[in-house]
Write a protein that holds these residues in place. Sequence first.
Motif: not given
Length: 501
Positions: A102-106
Amino acid sequence: MTQARPTNPWPGLWALIIGFFMLLVDTTIVSVANPAIKAALDPATTNLDNVVWVTSAYLLTFSVPLLIAGRLGDAFGPKRVYLTGLAVFTLASLGCGLSTTLGMLVAMRAVQGLGAALMSPQSMALIARTFEPRNRGAAMGLWGATAGVATLVGPLAGGFLVDAFGWQAIFYVNLPVGVIGFVLAAMLVPRLETHPHKFDVAGIVISAVGLFLLVFGLQEGEKYDWGVIWGPISVWSLIIAGVVVLALFVWQQSRTRAEALVPLELFRDRNFSTSNVAIAAIGCSITAMSLPMMFFFQLARGLTPTQAALLTVPTAVLSGVLSPLAGMLLVRVDPRVLLVPSLLLVGGGQFWYAAMMNGTTDVLMFLWPAALIGLGSAGMWGPLATTATLDLPPRQAGAASGIYNTTRTIGSVLGSAGIAALMQARLEANLGGAASGSASGLGTGQLPAAIVEPFSSAMAQSMLLSVAAMAVGLVVALFLRRSKATSSMPRRAAEPERPGV
């Protein structure tokens, strides 16, 4: 090499619209995929705060650089900055699809927002600089029609892609569209004369800090119950600090001896200043409308996301078909002749929605207010944008577009924050102790029959925020006046070209 205003600017506009359409679709398509994204990348938590950042990160990096993005278009050419933004947006879409956390997507969504910020002001600036005043209304009408069609395609395409191929597909679909849009824009959009600028570094920093504090505070308000975020820092301290810093920015702009980032003389133009206030109110209204409406359709009436999206088809179709016609009519009339009835229709449609939000109204009846809003939208977006910039000099087109888009975005953030707080307040008032239980079941299907009516009442009451904001836009629009550029034209000269001719 630059060139003068092209003989036929329509091919260039059609090329720009591909990227603009992709940008708008991506905004609505992601909301449909959020449940699937959470299930795949954030299954361990039960709250939605983390996945909300998929949208929040995009909104932050989109809104904060808009002012400087408009200036960059003036200095380096709107075509060059637009192509740069489109390349960044497309490559970031690939990064979004490849994200495994999720951090990479954000983070990739934040890069996407930066690309969108570079693109967004350039489309308005290119219309202002390549079209004669007599044809600018038709061009802006096409621009507005694109927004209407995108509101239909986004949710429907999102539902289909997520169901058929997974959430990654909503980002991968941008790759071929972005490449085609880049090639066509590189071929068809003219390189216009650049206007050298001395960039106001202090203004850039102050405006970025002020916008970040304001937008971040408004976005995170509901998450922290409008209280303390960390230590002595509260939501309201961030919002107040943002307002103070932006006030400091306005003072700095009035005092700077260098070229101002926001030329305050633009606001001496009555239509520009009035249009900015109106678009903030309209942005707030439209953003605040969709959330309670979709929650009502899916939770109170048990519709699927695709079925709920289909109920908005009349809005998108009528807006898309009629927007170019409204744009062509604008050059012949006072803008209030179009805008005042249009805003009345949209506000009336929103009120009609609110009046029918209960557990017994036939769902097909909701097609009627959707049609009313579609009729009003056709005479709202394009004509207001045209009126804002029609009398401004070409060298200030980028700055004006950046200001206009920033104002619209801030209005949307206000609508998003306001409707989230109001919905929670009305749920607690109507459901009492059951509010927390209903909130925990959001997104899991139709609510129990016992709470459908109070839940529907809460959504209907929340919808009135949209009506109130649209009423503010209506009152402000009354202060517009007919553009000098069109009122001085001979009747024959005011006949616009047809789009694409």
